[in-house]
Design a protein around this motif. Sequence first.
Motif, PDB file in Angstrom:
ATOM      1  N   TYR A   1      -0.514  -1.281  -6.168  1.00 19.82           N
ATOM      2  CA  TYR A   1      -0.872  -0.140  -5.333  1.00 19.82           C
ATOM      3  C   TYR A   1      -1.446   0.956  -6.221  1.00 19.82           C
ATOM      4  O   TYR A   1      -1.228   0.978  -7.436  1.00 19.82           O
ATOM      5  CB  TYR A   1       0.360   0.393  -4.596  1.00 19.82           C
TER       6      TYR A   1
ATOM      7  N   ALA B   1     -10.842   5.203  -1.173  1.00 19.80           N
ATOM      8  CA  ALA B   1     -10.046   4.335  -0.312  1.00 19.80           C
ATOM      9  C   ALA B   1     -10.840   3.101   0.092  1.00 19.80           C
ATOM     10  O   ALA B   1     -10.313   1.971   0.062  1.00 19.80           O
ATOM     11  CB  ALA B   1      -9.580   5.105   0.915  1.00 19.80           C
TER      12      ALA B   1
ATOM     13  N   LEU C   1     -10.507  -1.461  -0.232  1.00 13.62           N
ATOM     14  CA  LEU C   1     -10.562  -2.396   0.887  1.00 13.62           C
ATOM     15  C   LEU C   1     -11.589  -3.503   0.686  1.00 13.62           C
ATOM     16  O   LEU C   1     -11.674  -4.424   1.495  1.00 13.62           O
ATOM     17  CB  LEU C   1     -10.884  -1.628   2.169  1.00 13.62           C
TER      18      LEU C   1
ATOM     19  N   THR D   1      -9.136  -7.766  -3.918  1.00 10.09           N
ATOM     20  CA  THR D   1      -7.816  -7.994  -3.341  1.00 10.09           C
ATOM     21  C   THR D   1      -6.835  -8.516  -4.379  1.00 10.09           C
ATOM     22  O   THR D   1      -5.680  -8.093  -4.452  1.00 10.09           O
ATOM     23  CB  THR D   1      -7.894  -8.965  -2.156  1.00 10.09           C
TER      24      THR D   1
ATOM     25  N   TYR E   1      -3.892  -6.396   0.728  1.00  8.73           N
ATOM     26  CA  TYR E   1      -5.221  -5.941   1.099  1.00  8.73           C
ATOM     27  C   TYR E   1      -5.234  -4.417   1.237  1.00  8.73           C
ATOM     28  O   TYR E   1      -4.427  -3.836   1.954  1.00  8.73           O
ATOM     29  CB  TYR E   1      -5.642  -6.578   2.423  1.00  8.73           C
ATOM     30  N   GLY E   2      -6.124  -3.771   0.519  1.00  9.36           N
ATOM     31  CA  GLY E   2      -6.239  -2.315   0.553  1.00  9.36           C
ATOM     32  C   GLY E   2      -5.374  -1.594  -0.461  1.00  9.36           C
ATOM     33  O   GLY E   2      -5.572  -0.422  -0.725  1.00  9.36           O
TER      34      GLY E   2
ATOM     35  N   PHE F   1      -4.156   1.532   0.883  1.00 15.44           N
ATOM     36  CA  PHE F   1      -5.120   2.282   1.683  1.00 15.44           C
ATOM     37  C   PHE F   1      -5.582   1.463   2.887  1.00 15.44           C
ATOM     38  O   PHE F   1      -5.662   0.239   2.833  1.00 15.44           O
ATOM     39  CB  PHE F   1      -6.320   2.700   0.829  1.00 15.44           C
ATOM     40  N   THR F   2      -5.890   2.157   3.958  1.00 15.73           N
ATOM     41  CA  THR F   2      -6.309   1.541   5.210  1.00 15.73           C
ATOM     42  C   THR F   2      -7.710   2.011   5.579  1.00 15.73           C
ATOM     43  O   THR F   2      -8.273   2.902   4.933  1.00 15.73           O
ATOM     44  CB  THR F   2      -5.343   1.935   6.335  1.00 15.73           C
ATOM     45  N   GLN F   3      -8.243   1.398   6.638  1.00 12.84           N
ATOM     46  CA  GLN F   3      -9.548   1.848   7.125  1.00 12.84           C
ATOM     47  C   GLN F   3      -9.488   3.292   7.588  1.00 12.84           C
ATOM     48  O   GLN F   3     -10.455   4.045   7.453  1.00 12.84           O
ATOM     49  CB  GLN F   3     -10.019   0.949   8.260  1.00 12.84           C
ATOM     50  N   ALA F   4      -8.327   3.695   8.099  1.00 10.56           N
ATOM     51  CA  ALA F   4      -8.164   5.094   8.514  1.00 10.56           C
ATOM     52  C   ALA F   4      -8.301   6.028   7.313  1.00 10.56           C
ATOM     53  O   ALA F   4      -8.897   7.108   7.417  1.00 10.56           O
ATOM     54  CB  ALA F   4      -6.815   5.288   9.187  1.00 10.56           C
TER      55      ALA F   4
ATOM     56  N   TYR G   1       0.326   7.636   1.778  1.00  8.88           N
ATOM     57  CA  TYR G   1       0.731   6.516   2.628  1.00  8.88           C
ATOM     58  C   TYR G   1       2.136   6.048   2.255  1.00  8.88           C
ATOM     59  O   TYR G   1       2.694   6.470   1.230  1.00  8.88           O
ATOM     60  CB  TYR G   1      -0.253   5.344   2.470  1.00  8.88           C
TER      61      TYR G   1
ATOM     62  N   PHE H   1       4.700   2.430   1.852  1.00 13.04           N
ATOM     63  CA  PHE H   1       4.594   0.997   1.567  1.00 13.04           C
ATOM     64  C   PHE H   1       5.978   0.458   1.224  1.00 13.04           C
ATOM     65  O   PHE H   1       6.849   1.218   0.782  1.00 13.04           O
ATOM     66  CB  PHE H   1       3.624   0.740   0.401  1.00 13.04           C
TER      67      PHE H   1
END
Length: 580
Positions: A248, A332, A336, A341, A346-347, A350-353, A362, A364
């Motif tokens: 991360y 971010a 993704l 990866t 995945y990410g 971080f997310t698509q948001a 975030y 985790f």
Amino acid sequence: MPSYSRRQFVAGAAAVAAGLTLADSPYASAAARDRALATTAARAVRVAGTTLEQVATPTGPGPYVRLQAGPGWPLVVRTELAAGAAGRDDRRTALASFVQFTDLHLADTESPVRFEYLARYIDSAHRPHEALTVRGAASLVERVNSLPGGPYTGAPFSLVMATGDNTDNHELVELDWYLSVMSGGAITPSTGDLTRYEGVQNSGSADYWNPESPFQDSYKAAGFPQVPGFLSAAVRPFTATGLRTPWYTTVGNHDDSIEGTLPDLGLLNSLYTGDSKIEGVDSATAAQLADAIQHDPATAVLLLGKLLTGGGPVRHVTPDPRRAPFTPEQFAAAHLNPSYTGAGPYGHGFTQAAASSGKLYYTFPVAEGVLGISLDTTNRAGWADGSIGTAQLKWLESVLQTYSTHWYDTAGNVVRRGSQDQYVLIFSHHTSTTMGNTLPDPYHLFEARHTGGELVSLLQRYPNVLAWVNGHTHANRITPHAHAVAERSFWEINTASHVDFPQHARIIEVADNADGTLSLFTTLIESSAPYATDPADTSERGLAALYRELSYNDPYATPAAKLGGSPDHNTELLLTRPGS
């Protein structure tokens, strides 16, 4: 992660199960140190590959000091927040085991937006070893891959967390190198003309170490070696193994602003990707610019503009669009990219948001029953130190309440609600003492900023917060945050960088002692590079070894200040278990 019971002690170890106390350190003699190391080995599942076994140690009078493998650092038990009972090693159950990286500072040394000529005023402006940052980080990854798990619980690592300043100058190409080092893949640690080095270390200036030249610069006068082929080896392609453990990312100020200090308002983008690199300025100008960078970012940007129109030696370099600085949204989004990866997830948090909003904080899972919270403590107004905005602070408190069965309000009254209780570990780049930068964020001008002291006060209201893990200072330091109510205390674990000596990372293990206490074991690790160096060896291992030794000899660095003391190295940090 499943729980792991700690294997039985070797014969006779139970008599010293309580280990060393803070008062036992530092060790007055080699014999005392050896006894402490024996006790440490008895308590551990294994010590190989960590600083419990051996440590990079200076040898010889200098002026250029060589390193060798020296004795390891024993475990120090810290009881400021709770006392441990004898026999706890036999009862111990692992709750979490992971690794912290911090301050990798993967640097594009050929970038036009570098301030190498300010090194005598700002030590981080230039390092003689910085052309090897990517290879040094890859060697650290190899060390983690070689370890089967935590030295005290034996539990395999659930993750690696990099707590910021992953890049040096928030360039897209540096971000690509970071993601490739962590995930694995082919890397060419060069920009512009990939067939040759175009930075200050072949400039012929006496202010820099010119490693391939016999020219007697100021570094060679201090004993630095001539290393034929060093620069061409530093920029040649290589393949990074990548972590075999999920990882991360937490964001740091060097991932957010120009040289980690100046606000990036898009004013210098053409300089980043252009063909003009300032190699030096006169002393008066350097002093003025260094002061502006540290105290007046707006003035610093104006001074840089003037320098480019005739203020000093300007070298023409090959332009490269990959040097463009990235935004929080791009930071971010890059995580993704499926190409990065690696071992996942995945990410990497971080997310698509996050890629749409630029909100880089975030939660985790660290392990079953252990929640990680990654904060964004950068301030886009500039300056190196940080703070957090009101929106993030409120979000943090809502998360803490979601995962707590009880907490304390601001008046000290217990609030009981809910049935979901998890231990919590906080991760950020900045420390509690380096979060005093409350300048208004230019992208959120009307949002208040909050200090490290405010964050400590908030965390102390939630008994399930065990530790705050961070970087930024480039120094090892472990601080107890005590409270009159024992369960409201927590530890702050600050780890040295991997760009400045001692180039550490840290294993952190959380264990339940089945006696009303928890233990957090912190064990420092070094890269897999050999301790001995050979200037004629420009192999991957040889360069990684030089990376460590050159960092120790950096004339503007302060290794002793960053090393920390034995209470900041390999420790057992005791805590009262919440609700006990």
